[in-house]
Each structure stands twice: as C-alpha cells, then as structure tokens.
Design a protein around this motif. Structure first.
Motif, short mmCIF file in Angstrom:
data_model
loop_
_atom_site.label_atom_id
_atom_site.label_comp_id
_atom_site.label_asym_id
_atom_site.label_seq_id
_atom_site.Cartn_x
_atom_site.Cartn_y
_atom_site.Cartn_z
N ALA A 90 0.86 -1.19 0.00
CA ALA A 90 0.00 0.00 0.00
C ALA A 90 0.89 1.23 0.00
O ALA A 90 1.96 1.24 0.61
N HIS A 91 0.43 2.27 -0.67
CA HIS A 91 1.18 3.52 -0.74
C HIS A 91 0.42 4.62 -0.02
O HIS A 91 -0.72 4.93 -0.38
N ALA A 92 1.02 5.16 1.03
CA ALA A 92 0.52 6.34 1.74
C ALA A 92 -0.86 6.16 2.37
O ALA A 92 -1.55 7.14 2.62
N ALA A 93 -1.27 4.92 2.59
CA ALA A 93 -2.56 4.66 3.22
C ALA A 93 -2.55 3.24 3.79
O ALA A 93 -1.84 2.38 3.28
N ALA A 112 4.87 8.63 6.33
CA ALA A 112 4.63 9.97 6.86
C ALA A 112 3.29 10.55 6.40
O ALA A 112 2.78 11.49 7.02
N ALA A 113 2.71 10.00 5.36
CA ALA A 113 1.43 10.51 4.84
C ALA A 113 0.22 9.98 5.61
O ALA A 113 -0.90 10.40 5.35
N LEU A 114 0.44 9.07 6.56
CA LEU A 114 -0.68 8.47 7.29
C LEU A 114 -1.32 9.46 8.26
O LEU A 114 -0.62 10.18 8.99
N ASP A 115 -2.65 9.47 8.30
CA ASP A 115 -3.34 10.30 9.28
C ASP A 115 -3.37 9.58 10.63
O ASP A 115 -2.87 8.46 10.77
N GLU A 116 -3.93 10.22 11.62
CA GLU A 116 -3.95 9.68 12.99
C GLU A 116 -4.60 8.30 13.07
O GLU A 116 -4.06 7.38 13.71
N HIS A 146 13.01 11.00 12.99
CA HIS A 146 12.62 12.31 12.47
C HIS A 146 11.22 12.34 11.86
O HIS A 146 10.81 13.36 11.31
N LEU A 147 10.51 11.24 11.95
CA LEU A 147 9.15 11.19 11.41
C LEU A 147 8.19 11.98 12.28
O LEU A 147 8.30 11.98 13.51
N HIS A 148 7.24 12.62 11.66
CA HIS A 148 6.18 13.33 12.39
C HIS A 148 4.99 12.40 12.53
O HIS A 148 3.98 12.54 11.84
N LEU A 149 5.16 11.40 13.41
CA LEU A 149 4.13 10.40 13.68
C LEU A 149 3.92 10.32 15.19
O LEU A 149 4.67 10.90 15.97
#
Length: 165
Positions: A90-93, A112-116, A146-149
């Motif tokens: 899967a890409h970005a989801a 990094a594109a994943l939502d909460e 460094h990920l914003h997760l």
C-alpha cells in the motif's frame, strides 16, 4: 529513464523518422532487477526476512524520492506472493482491515502521509505481525526518529532494522 520498446524507422522521401512501438512486456519490480549499489546487505536481509530465516522481521527503509524504496517494497511483496505467502503493498494509506486479515507480509510505502487513524491501525498491525511471525516493511523519506508520527509508532518503527536506501 530509458524508454523500452522496439524502434521502427519510417522513411519518407529523404527523411527518416523513428517511432517507439510500445510492444514490450510490462516491467515489474523485482529483487533481481534492483540495482543494489551500496544496498547489497539490505537485499540479503530482505530475502532472509521473506524466507523466515531472520529473527527481526520488521524493516524500515528511508531515503530520498527515487532512491528505490518503492521498488524494493513492491518487489518484496511480489517475491512473497510467488512463495505462496499472503502479501500486500500500500502507498501512503493503510489497506482495509479485511485485506490485512491473514496477511503474512505487509509493505507500506510513504508512512509519513498516514493520518492519525491510519497510524493507530499501523501500530496495531506492527504488534500483530510481530506476534504472528509476519514481516512488516515500511518506508519513508527520513529516519524513524525524524518522522512526524505518534511517538509510540515512531519508536516501534525504529525498533526493527533501519536502512537508508
């Protein structure tokens, strides 16, 4: 990128025009057609993880766009499916929960594109695959630290093997 195909020459008077005929088979990423360069160890680790010959079965790949992360994830899924394993990419989801049921290999590109909500689902998937001996492959453009997760997910991704591609 080189275009693949068969060249045909058309002669019209004194001029020659070349056309590319799109009759080549569709190109598929594989571990064999990945140009390893400095990533030979990573290829070996991927092969061992997919064959169940390695205790650590969570890999995080990071690098710039175009470095080959997507190629490796798609190739790993293809190789796992060829070996009879249930695998998906899967890409970005996050894939739907029903698609993940029974999956033995999951490759998730561009984390990094994943939502909460997707981050919570990935955290649960990480734990489930770890408990069941599955393989989780994740990629991003930066190292896990460094990920914003979510903190819990970021640290889990850093627990496994981390390779810069």
């Amino acid at each position: 990128m080189r275009e693949r195909g068969i060249w045909a020459a058309l002669y019209t008077g004194d001029e020659m025009t070349q056309l590319l005929l799109g009759i080549t088979p569709e190109w598929q990423p594989s571990l064999e057609n990945f140009v390893a360069g400095r990533n030979a160890e990573l290829l070996t680790v991927l092969r061992h993880a997919l064959a169940g010959k390695q205790s650590e079965r969570s890999l995080y790949l990071w690098g710039e766009t175009g470095s080959g992360k997507s190629h490796l994830l798609q190739a790993a899924v293809s190789e796992a499916q060829s070996a009879g394993l249930s695998a998906l990419y899967a890409h970005a989801a996050m894939p739907p929960e029903a698609a993940l049921e029974g999956a033995q290999v999951v490759a998730l590109d561009d984390v990094a594109a994943l939502d909460e909500t997707a981050q919570i689902a990935l955290f649960a998937l990480y734990n489930r695959l770890r408990e069941n001996g599955g393989v989780l492959l994740v990629s991003g453009e930066t190292a896990p630290a460094h990920l914003h997760l979510r903190d819990d997910l970021r640290t889990r991704l850093g627990w496994g093997l981390v390779y810069q591609v």
